[in-house]
Design an enzyme around this catalytic site. Structure first.
Site, PDB file in Angstrom:
ATOM      1  N   HIS A 121      -3.658   4.000  -6.229  1.00  0.00           N
ATOM      2  CA  HIS A 121      -4.967   3.334  -6.374  1.00  0.00           C
ATOM      3  C   HIS A 121      -6.065   4.055  -5.581  1.00  0.00           C
ATOM      4  O   HIS A 121      -6.972   3.433  -5.040  1.00  0.00           O
ATOM      5  CB  HIS A 121      -4.859   1.846  -6.031  1.00  0.00           C
ATOM      6  CG  HIS A 121      -4.480   1.533  -4.607  1.00  0.00           C
ATOM      7  ND1 HIS A 121      -3.724   0.436  -4.278  1.00  0.00           N
ATOM      8  CD2 HIS A 121      -4.765   2.138  -3.434  1.00  0.00           C
ATOM      9  CE1 HIS A 121      -3.573   0.394  -2.967  1.00  0.00           C
ATOM     10  NE2 HIS A 121      -4.196   1.415  -2.437  1.00  0.00           N
TER      11      HIS A 121
ATOM     12  N   HIS B 282      -8.365  -3.469   1.406  1.00  0.00           N
ATOM     13  CA  HIS B 282      -8.682  -2.425   2.389  1.00  0.00           C
ATOM     14  C   HIS B 282      -9.833  -2.865   3.288  1.00  0.00           C
ATOM     15  O   HIS B 282     -10.869  -2.201   3.372  1.00  0.00           O
ATOM     16  CB  HIS B 282      -9.032  -1.120   1.673  1.00  0.00           C
ATOM     17  CG  HIS B 282      -7.934  -0.577   0.817  1.00  0.00           C
ATOM     18  ND1 HIS B 282      -7.617  -1.094  -0.421  1.00  0.00           N
ATOM     19  CD2 HIS B 282      -7.054   0.426   1.020  1.00  0.00           C
ATOM     20  CE1 HIS B 282      -6.607  -0.426  -0.941  1.00  0.00           C
ATOM     21  NE2 HIS B 282      -6.249   0.511  -0.092  1.00  0.00           N
TER      22      HIS B 282
ATOM     23  N   HIS C  44       0.648  10.173   1.421  1.00  0.00           N
ATOM     24  CA  HIS C  44      -0.671  10.569   1.917  1.00  0.00           C
ATOM     25  C   HIS C  44      -0.890  10.041   3.330  1.00  0.00           C
ATOM     26  O   HIS C  44      -0.336   9.018   3.717  1.00  0.00           O
ATOM     27  CB  HIS C  44      -1.807  10.107   1.000  1.00  0.00           C
ATOM     28  CG  HIS C  44      -2.036   8.625   0.874  1.00  0.00           C
ATOM     29  ND1 HIS C  44      -1.090   7.720   0.452  1.00  0.00           N
ATOM     30  CD2 HIS C  44      -3.151   7.883   1.084  1.00  0.00           C
ATOM     31  CE1 HIS C  44      -1.613   6.505   0.401  1.00  0.00           C
ATOM     32  NE2 HIS C  44      -2.862   6.563   0.797  1.00  0.00           N
TER      33      HIS C  44
ATOM     34  N   GLU D  79       2.213   2.175   1.814  1.00  0.00           N
ATOM     35  CA  GLU D  79       1.771   1.367   0.661  1.00  0.00           C
ATOM     36  C   GLU D  79       2.855   1.256  -0.410  1.00  0.00           C
ATOM     37  O   GLU D  79       2.884   0.309  -1.187  1.00  0.00           O
ATOM     38  CB  GLU D  79       0.513   1.974   0.027  1.00  0.00           C
ATOM     39  CG  GLU D  79      -0.744   1.806   0.870  1.00  0.00           C
ATOM     40  CD  GLU D  79      -1.980   2.352   0.169  1.00  0.00           C
ATOM     41  OE1 GLU D  79      -3.082   1.969   0.554  1.00  0.00           O
ATOM     42  OE2 GLU D  79      -1.853   3.189  -0.761  1.00  0.00           O
TER      43      GLU D  79
HETATM   44 FE   LIG Z   1      -4.742   1.937  -0.496  1.00  0.00          FE
END
Ligand SMILES: [Fe+2]
Length: 280
Positions: free
Chosen positions: A12, A59, A193, A240
């Protein structure tokens, strides 16, 4: 009876949303990303779910550091795209389904998953980017979407095992809903990431491939992976990916992998997409 027909794992990345919104999808940097999602959109159009349960993380948009629910579910009739600093994404309002959402909440809580109930919430890129990637740019999303938020922002996030068990409880909840609905479950975030510190920019293709392989064929084993392994191998934000286990738990034991796509890089991250069909 409602039933779960498909599961989607999808990154996302916020910059993907910006690339779509600013018309950059054919530029050299981005075209490799978006070409891979063309097939995803075709498959989703064929699956044509009546409703989506979308697992994602907020977030710092809907929840500040004042309130951080571990698992929460949106029961509102609609959810407005949030302003994340550049104005809200020009995407359709996300329509919910309060009757179905309240059924999910009731079933989950009575089956020992203590969800936080959200009556009003704006939704950020974590929810809208996968919708854009799976359904394209539309005047209206093709079906209602139930947001299911997971805390993966502040330590401690839930374990993979707990996420997988939540998926199983979601399956039970869906199958106890009397209306005939064909439900798709999205798990979003990842893949490898890290966006800060000495390891900023970390990508681990081997880990990501293994995660996707095991998501299809060994979810029970994958669910036992400890947090530190995600963080060490996939970067701090790679955690995540525990959310994908909620999707996988909801699909049941018998799945068919119908599509997989993986691309590096997109804004310092590895982008992944997998589409599974439930066979049981
Ligand atoms: Fe995210």
């Amino acid at each position: 009876m409602a039933r779960i027909v498909a599961g989607v794992g999808c990154s996302h990345v916020p910059a993907i949303g910006a690339a779509i919104d600013l018309g950059k999808t054919k530029e050299d940097y981005w075209k490799g990303v978006f070409e891979g999602f063309e097939r995803s959109k075709q498959i989703m159009a064929e699956i044509n779910p009546d409703i989506v349960i979308e697992v994602y993380n907020d977030h710092g948009t809907a929840f500040s550091l004042q309130y951080i629910p571990t698992f929460s579910l949106g029961v509102a009739a609609e959810f407005q795209p949030a302003d994340e600093g550049w104005g809200p994404r020009k995407v359709p309002v996300v329509k919910g389904d309060p009757e179905f959402a309240w059924h999910l909440v009731e079933s989950l809580i009575l089956n020992e998953f203590d969800m936080t109930i959200i009556n009003e919430m704006e939704v950020d890129h974590g929810l809208t980017v996968p919708l854009s990637l799976m359904f394209g740019q539309k005047d209206a999303w093709p079906c209602p979407v139930i947001p299911l938020c997971v805390n993966v922002v502040t330590y401690p996030p839930p374990t993979g095992k707990r996420c997988y068990a939540l998926g199983k409880a979601i399956r039970k909840a869906v199958e106890s809903y009397p209306k005939d609905l064909r439900v798709a479950v999205f798990g979003t975030g990842g893949m490898s990431h890290q966006i800060h510190g000495e390891r900023c920019g970390l990508i681990n293709k081997a880990f990501d491939k293994s995660f996707l392989d095991r998501l299809t064929s060994d979810p029970e084993g994958l669910a036992k992976m400890p947090h530190m392994e995600y963080v060490r191998e996939a970067g701090a934000e790679g955690i995540e990916m525990v959310m994908w286990l909620i999707m996988r738990g909801a699909l049941g034991d018998n799945v068919e992998e119908v599509y997989r796509f993986y691309h590096v890089p997109a804004s310092n991250t590895a982008v992944g997409n997998i589409i599974l069909k439930s066979k049981s």
